[in-house]
Write a protein that holds these residues in place. Structure first.
Motif, PDB file in Angstrom:
ATOM      1  N   ALA A 170       0.834  -1.203   0.000  1.00 40.01           N
ATOM      2  CA  ALA A 170       0.000   0.000   0.000  1.00 40.01           C
ATOM      3  C   ALA A 170       0.872   1.257   0.000  1.00 40.01           C
ATOM      4  CB  ALA A 170      -0.923  -0.004   1.220  1.00 40.01           C
ATOM      5  N   LEU A 171       2.020   1.194   0.616  1.00 39.21           N
ATOM      6  CA  LEU A 171       2.863   2.388   0.755  1.00 39.21           C
ATOM      7  C   LEU A 171       3.905   2.494  -0.359  1.00 39.21           C
ATOM      8  CD1 LEU A 171       3.533   2.330   4.603  1.00 39.21           C
ATOM      9  CD2 LEU A 171       1.946   3.781   3.363  1.00 39.21           C
ATOM     10  N   GLY A 172       4.218   1.393  -1.005  1.00 40.24           N
ATOM     11  CA  GLY A 172       5.223   1.434  -2.066  1.00 40.24           C
ATOM     12  C   GLY A 172       6.586   1.815  -1.530  1.00 40.24           C
ATOM     13  N   PRO A 173       7.294   2.648  -2.270  1.00 38.14           N
ATOM     14  CA  PRO A 173       8.678   2.939  -1.884  1.00 38.14           C
ATOM     15  C   PRO A 173       8.815   3.740  -0.597  1.00 38.14           C
ATOM     16  CG  PRO A 173       8.062   4.087  -3.913  1.00 38.14           C
ATOM     17  CD  PRO A 173       6.910   3.241  -3.539  1.00 38.14           C
ATOM     18  N   GLU A 174       7.708   4.317  -0.109  1.00 43.49           N
ATOM     19  CA  GLU A 174       7.803   5.085   1.133  1.00 43.49           C
ATOM     20  C   GLU A 174       7.683   4.205   2.369  1.00 43.49           C
ATOM     21  OE1 GLU A 174       4.728   7.965   0.913  1.00 43.49           O
ATOM     22  OE2 GLU A 174       5.426   8.731  -1.022  1.00 43.49           O
ATOM     23  N   ALA A 175       7.445   2.928   2.152  1.00 44.26           N
ATOM     24  CA  ALA A 175       7.149   2.053   3.285  1.00 44.26           C
ATOM     25  C   ALA A 175       8.252   2.073   4.335  1.00 44.26           C
ATOM     26  CB  ALA A 175       6.908   0.631   2.792  1.00 44.26           C
ATOM     27  N   ALA A 176       9.505   2.082   3.893  1.00 38.91           N
ATOM     28  CA  ALA A 176      10.592   1.969   4.866  1.00 38.91           C
ATOM     29  C   ALA A 176      10.685   3.199   5.771  1.00 38.91           C
ATOM     30  CB  ALA A 176      11.920   1.727   4.152  1.00 38.91           C
ATOM     31  N   VAL A 177      10.679   4.407   5.201  1.00 37.70           N
ATOM     32  CA  VAL A 177      10.766   5.613   6.068  1.00 37.70           C
ATOM     33  C   VAL A 177       9.573   5.708   6.973  1.00 37.70           C
ATOM     34  CG1 VAL A 177      11.878   7.852   5.798  1.00 37.70           C
ATOM     35  CG2 VAL A 177      10.665   6.823   3.850  1.00 37.70           C
ATOM     36  N   VAL A 178       8.396   5.521   6.391  1.00 39.44           N
ATOM     37  CA  VAL A 178       7.182   5.636   7.205  1.00 39.44           C
ATOM     38  C   VAL A 178       7.183   4.548   8.282  1.00 39.44           C
ATOM     39  CG1 VAL A 178       4.680   5.507   7.161  1.00 39.44           C
ATOM     40  CG2 VAL A 178       5.893   6.715   5.340  1.00 39.44           C
ATOM     41  N   GLY A 179       7.606   3.359   7.906  1.00 35.65           N
ATOM     42  CA  GLY A 179       7.684   2.291   8.887  1.00 35.65           C
ATOM     43  C   GLY A 179       8.693   2.595   9.977  1.00 35.65           C
ATOM     44  N   ALA A 180       9.790   3.235   9.595  1.00 36.94           N
ATOM     45  CA  ALA A 180      10.808   3.601  10.587  1.00 36.94           C
ATOM     46  C   ALA A 180      10.217   4.566  11.606  1.00 36.94           C
ATOM     47  CB  ALA A 180      12.013   4.232   9.883  1.00 36.94           C
ATOM     48  N   ALA A 181       9.576   5.617  11.111  1.00 37.40           N
ATOM     49  CA  ALA A 181       8.979   6.593  12.036  1.00 37.40           C
ATOM     50  C   ALA A 181       7.878   5.930  12.854  1.00 37.40           C
ATOM     51  CB  ALA A 181       8.422   7.777  11.258  1.00 37.40           C
ATOM     52  N   GLY A 182       7.091   5.094  12.196  1.00 43.09           N
ATOM     53  CA  GLY A 182       6.013   4.410  12.898  1.00 43.09           C
ATOM     54  C   GLY A 182       6.519   3.486  13.985  1.00 43.09           C
ATOM     55  N   SER A 183       7.693   2.910  13.769  1.00 40.28           N
ATOM     56  CA  SER A 183       8.198   1.985  14.793  1.00 40.28           C
ATOM     57  C   SER A 183       8.463   2.713  16.107  1.00 40.28           C
ATOM     58  CB  SER A 183       9.462   1.284  14.302  1.00 40.28           C
ATOM     59  OG  SER A 183      10.568   2.173  14.303  1.00 40.28           O
ATOM     60  N   VAL A 184       8.804   3.990  16.000  1.00 38.12           N
ATOM     61  CA  VAL A 184       9.053   4.768  17.219  1.00 38.12           C
ATOM     62  C   VAL A 184       7.758   5.008  17.980  1.00 38.12           C
ATOM     63  CG1 VAL A 184       9.888   6.947  18.133  1.00 38.12           C
ATOM     64  CG2 VAL A 184      11.061   5.883  16.197  1.00 38.12           C
ATOM     65  N   VAL A 185       6.729   5.466  17.264  1.00 42.72           N
ATOM     66  CA  VAL A 185       5.492   5.766  17.986  1.00 42.72           C
ATOM     67  C   VAL A 185       4.828   4.480  18.483  1.00 42.72           C
ATOM     68  CG1 VAL A 185       5.115   7.964  16.865  1.00 42.72           C
ATOM     69  CG2 VAL A 185       4.154   5.915  15.849  1.00 42.72           C
ATOM     70  N   ARG A 186       4.989   3.407  17.752  1.00 48.90           N
ATOM     71  CA  ARG A 186       4.451   2.126  18.230  1.00 48.90           C
ATOM     72  C   ARG A 186       5.073   1.742  19.559  1.00 48.90           C
ATOM     73  NH1 ARG A 186      -0.230  -0.141  16.192  1.00 48.90           N
ATOM     74  NH2 ARG A 186      -0.634   1.482  14.665  1.00 48.90           N
ATOM     75  N   ARG A 187       6.339   2.022  19.656  1.00 48.65           N
ATOM     76  CA  ARG A 187       7.043   1.695  20.893  1.00 48.65           C
ATOM     77  C   ARG A 187       6.476   2.494  22.054  1.00 48.65           C
ATOM     78  NH1 ARG A 187      12.545  -0.516  21.192  1.00 48.65           N
ATOM     79  NH2 ARG A 187      12.939  -0.131  18.991  1.00 48.65           N
ATOM     80  N   ILE A 188       6.147   3.754  21.777  1.00 45.62           N
ATOM     81  CA  ILE A 188       5.584   4.588  22.842  1.00 45.62           C
ATOM     82  C   ILE A 188       4.195   4.098  23.218  1.00 45.62           C
ATOM     83  CG2 ILE A 188       4.827   6.912  23.426  1.00 45.62           C
ATOM     84  CD1 ILE A 188       7.039   7.945  21.596  1.00 45.62           C
ATOM     85  N   VAL A 189       3.412   3.734  22.217  1.00 51.23           N
ATOM     86  CA  VAL A 189       2.064   3.247  22.514  1.00 51.23           C
ATOM     87  C   VAL A 189       2.146   1.951  23.311  1.00 51.23           C
ATOM     88  CG1 VAL A 189      -0.041   2.316  21.489  1.00 51.23           C
ATOM     89  CG2 VAL A 189       0.995   4.376  20.543  1.00 51.23           C
ATOM     90  N   ALA A 190       3.102   1.101  22.960  1.00 50.43           N
ATOM     91  CA  ALA A 190       3.202  -0.190  23.642  1.00 50.43           C
ATOM     92  C   ALA A 190       3.708  -0.020  25.070  1.00 50.43           C
ATOM     93  CB  ALA A 190       4.133  -1.119  22.869  1.00 50.43           C
ATOM     94  N   ASP A 191       4.466   1.012  25.320  1.00 45.52           N
ATOM     95  CA  ASP A 191       5.020   1.208  26.656  1.00 45.52           C
ATOM     96  C   ASP A 191       5.163   2.696  26.930  1.00 45.52           C
ATOM     97  OD1 ASP A 191       6.176   1.030  29.085  1.00 45.52           O
ATOM     98  OD2 ASP A 191       8.141   0.412  28.357  1.00 45.52           O
ATOM     99  N   PRO A 192       4.075   3.338  27.350  1.00 49.04           N
ATOM    100  CA  PRO A 192       4.075   4.806  27.482  1.00 49.04           C
ATOM    101  C   PRO A 192       4.754   5.315  28.740  1.00 49.04           C
ATOM    102  CG  PRO A 192       1.917   3.910  28.042  1.00 49.04           C
ATOM    103  CD  PRO A 192       2.756   2.745  27.603  1.00 49.04           C
ATOM    104  N   VAL A 193       5.192   4.418  29.613  1.00 48.17           N
ATOM    105  CA  VAL A 193       5.692   4.869  30.913  1.00 48.17           C
ATOM    106  C   VAL A 193       6.916   5.771  30.769  1.00 48.17           C
ATOM    107  CG1 VAL A 193       6.567   4.116  33.140  1.00 48.17           C
ATOM    108  CG2 VAL A 193       4.765   2.835  32.012  1.00 48.17           C
ATOM    109  N   GLY A 194       7.816   5.391  29.882  1.00 53.72           N
ATOM    110  CA  GLY A 194       9.025   6.186  29.708  1.00 53.72           C
ATOM    111  C   GLY A 194       8.692   7.623  29.340  1.00 53.72           C
ATOM    112  N   TRP A 195       7.806   7.792  28.402  1.00 49.23           N
ATOM    113  CA  TRP A 195       7.402   9.137  27.986  1.00 49.23           C
ATOM    114  C   TRP A 195       6.750   9.887  29.143  1.00 49.23           C
ATOM    115  CZ3 TRP A 195       7.549  12.877  24.352  1.00 49.23           C
ATOM    116  CH2 TRP A 195       6.540  13.839  24.363  1.00 49.23           C
TER     117      TRP A 195
END
Lengths: 418, 418
Positions: B388-413
């Motif tokens: 669905a994302l085509g060639p942008e998948a990697a950058v968008v996925g990279a940024a998304g991996s950060v926010v996913r981490r925060i959602v999965a464990d918000p305590v640090g933030w």
DNA sequence: GCCAAATAATTCAACCACTGAACAAATAGC
DNA sequence: GCTATTTGTTCAGTGGTTGAATTATTTGGC
């Protein structure tokens, strides 16, 4: 500052954490620590490792002892000065798992206790190909009944059962296809329901799990060596070739539980036709039938379970055809394994089932193909070793899967009404 | 009575559950529910789904709102009678993730907020093969600085960064090998440490994760479609061929993070030699270079990022050589994919990167090989679809991996001092 | 327009399980 | 026999969830 680490699996926020979950979770944590410890730990040891206070650990342990999941080892391990610790061990008189196996030429049953000890083991040899599924399961139910009596005599309670089958099983326990048994769409739970119950029902523990034998064998291998790798590929070489994939200490089953069909990975895309409809499948080069034929042996008057031993004997005696057959099989296996390692980045491959005996001759060609074809082979050596349990891996793994489930989530057992 | 179910992953008793863990866990549970809900849920909705009481949910939400992780959507969704609910949404002015990418002919940076929205996106085209790693990373740091200013202008705080690299990365962020960039043993974190910090440090969130682009692209694809499959294979066809494996909604990285080297799965065991040292690797049949050569195109005067578009144009115009080249590539890809599906029992294969555009011509031969070679293909169809994302998948996925981490464990933030 | 029904969110006393410190128990070493 | 040391238990204190009651805000009927 520039600390780096991989993108890890998110801490699964599976369900909400209610008030009581706290105790439930800590029961599992403490029990898991006792199970994982190399020698019986004291309450204080558990507290130190988990970060809980000794007070909490004591309270949790009291619950576990009351529920016959944990016992105290009387001859306490001596350390130095101070009040002697009381060692905590998994109970040998609590719940146990029933492992069952149906294979081409034998039935087997075994009982494994919480600590992973095999407390009962029966194998009944018989060619099951001419036997109807219903009759085969009836014979299995007899073995199970004997196992249950023996378990109860030893003070154990069978809390669940797992049945290993050489075929594809769906989520309902229906054996969709077991080619070497000649089974197709066999509703195992239904066929067993007419027989006396195999186990005493425990909430949260399924009374019967039907699972592919290669998967259960991989689990057996995982639990057989607590210090072993937590991620590996376990390849079972039987009439067919199956694989169990263990990732991070857990069996990987795939979307429908049909993972591990390594026997049908293409190793010669337009090579020998396979009964699966494809061409050049690994099984046609490294399966029992192909290896025996290449070695010049007649498989019709050779029981399937002795084929590997026979090959090993011949290879030990420098029989040229046997050596060549194993070299060819090893190369094919190595091509498939190289693909798997490239894909999954595993560092350990366990050769199980009939392959265990043949490891001395299979390992060199497998390693050769792996080091040639795996991109990262230069930095990360791949270990190829024989199974520790050999042909018993599946039954023992089946029984072990039940007790592992109880250790991972003891609440159902503790809350049982019986 | 004979209820059956698979052998599941044991509920990981990772760490002990302390008193305070209760709230920490429930913060993650509630936040995860808000993130997963198709439309902004009310506190009562969250309580109903999680099983927590409304009182608890209110208290937890208060913490999340105070920490700028959750906001209330003013135009509340109307349902019927009763006091109107206030919809809970992930905050658009809280933490965000910085995604970075270095590839053969472009640099990219993007910012993704908690809700997964792309709030900033820059691509700078440039052939990076002649550029030293240090210079390339210096240019990337400039892009990052611009992204950071833009993010702050929008009220966002960059909490972490992830960098996508077309190569093998170890746990310390060292790029061991990126063949198409010509990189070998490039210590990325060290080279970036001289530049202004990319993000504001948040406890528990690594400031920079360096990861293989195919892995991050797979994550991007996972998050792009919340209703999509949770287990799939994402194949990125670029100069090389990489794959990201998503299992149960989590990226599978392998023992060292080097999983997904599908490009070096053998598809013709004694076929064309590959620069990896092996023979007959998939990359030599379905990689960009091989396909362009088969189609009669000169790759030297064709920018890498337009090669797929050019091929798609030719194939659309019924160019015979292009069609034949894609058919051959698709067949090779299908052989490899068949092996993967036999091994892992996945039911979805996503064609990403350059392959996304070429899906109409690749899909038929891939499906043909899969249906021919996958043992279970009869019962369980495999879906092959374009990214669905085509060639942008990697950058968008990279940024998304950060926010996913925060959602999965918000305590640090929430506990950050800033 | 007013009241009843309905749903959302908050308040508050009760309770559960963990915490931390104090204490009792049991041993080794001097 | 005394001290140091370690284990395990007891108990008041505390954090966070629970469940019921209460308040808040809307729809719909009369």
């Amino acid at each position: 500052m520039w600390q780096c680490q991989g993108v890890t699996r998110p801490a699964a926020p599976a369900g909400a954490v209610r008030q009581g979950s706290l105790r439930e979770l800590n029961l599992a944590v403490v029990l898991g620590r006792i199970a994982a410890a190399p020698r019986p730990p004291s309450r204080a040891d558990v507290a130190a490792v988990t970060g809980l206070t000794r007070a909490t650990v004591s309270a949790v342990v009291d619950d576990l002892v009351a529920g016959r999941l944990v016992g105290e080892s009387e001859p306490a391990p001596r350390t130095g000065a101070g009040r002697p610790a009381r060692g905590l061990v998994l109970a040998g008189n609590g719940p146990a798992g029933l492992g069952l196996e149906i294979n081409v030429d034998y039935l087997a049953a075994c009982v494994v206790d919480l600590a992973g000890e095999v407390r009962h083991h029966t194998v009944r040899r018989a060619d099951l190909r001419p036997v109807s599924p219903a009759d085969a399961l009836a014979r299995l139910a007899e073995l199970a009944a004997v196992a249950r009596v023996d378990a109860e005599r030893q003070g154990l309670t069978l809390a669940g059962a797992a049945l290993a089958v050489p075929g594809l099983v769906d989520a309902a326990g229906l054996v969709r296809l077991a080619p070497n048994l000649g089974w197709r769409d066999v509703p195992v739970p239904e066929l067993l329901s007419g027989h006396p119950p195999l186990v005493d029902p425990v909430p949260g523990i399924p009374p019967l799990v039907v699972e592919n034998e290669a998967n259960l064998a991989a689990l057996g291998e995982l639990h057989a060596d607590p210090d072993g790798p937590v991620s590996f590929l376990h390849v079972s070489g039987e009439v067919g070739i199956g694989a169990g994939i263990v990732l991070d200490g857990a069996l990987f089953r795939g979307v429908r539980g049909w993972s591990g069909e390594i026997g049908h990975i293409p190793v010669q895309p337009e090579g020998r036709p396979c009964r699966c409809g494809g061409r050049g499948c690994l099984e046609r080069y490294a399966g029992q039938e192909a290896v025996l034929a290449a070695a010049g042996l007649d498989r019709t008057n050779l029981p399937a379970d002795t084929a590997a031993a026979r090959l090993a004997d011949l290879a030990s005696a420098d029989h040229p055809a046997a050596r060549a057959a194993l070299a060819e099989a090893g190369q094919a296996l190595g091509i498939a394994v190289a693909g798997v390692v490239n894909l999954l980045d595993l560092d350990t491959v366990v050769l199980g089932g009939g392959y265990a005996l043949l490891t001395p001759w299979l390992r060199p060609p497998v390693l050769a193909e792996v080091s040639r074809r795996v991109l990262t082979a230069g930095w990360s050596p791949v270990t190829v070793r024989p199974s520790a349990l050999g042909p018993e891996a599946a039954v023992v793994g089946a029984a072990g899967s039940v007790v592992r489930r109880i250790v991972a989530d003891p609440v159902g057992w503790l809350n049982r009404t019986g």
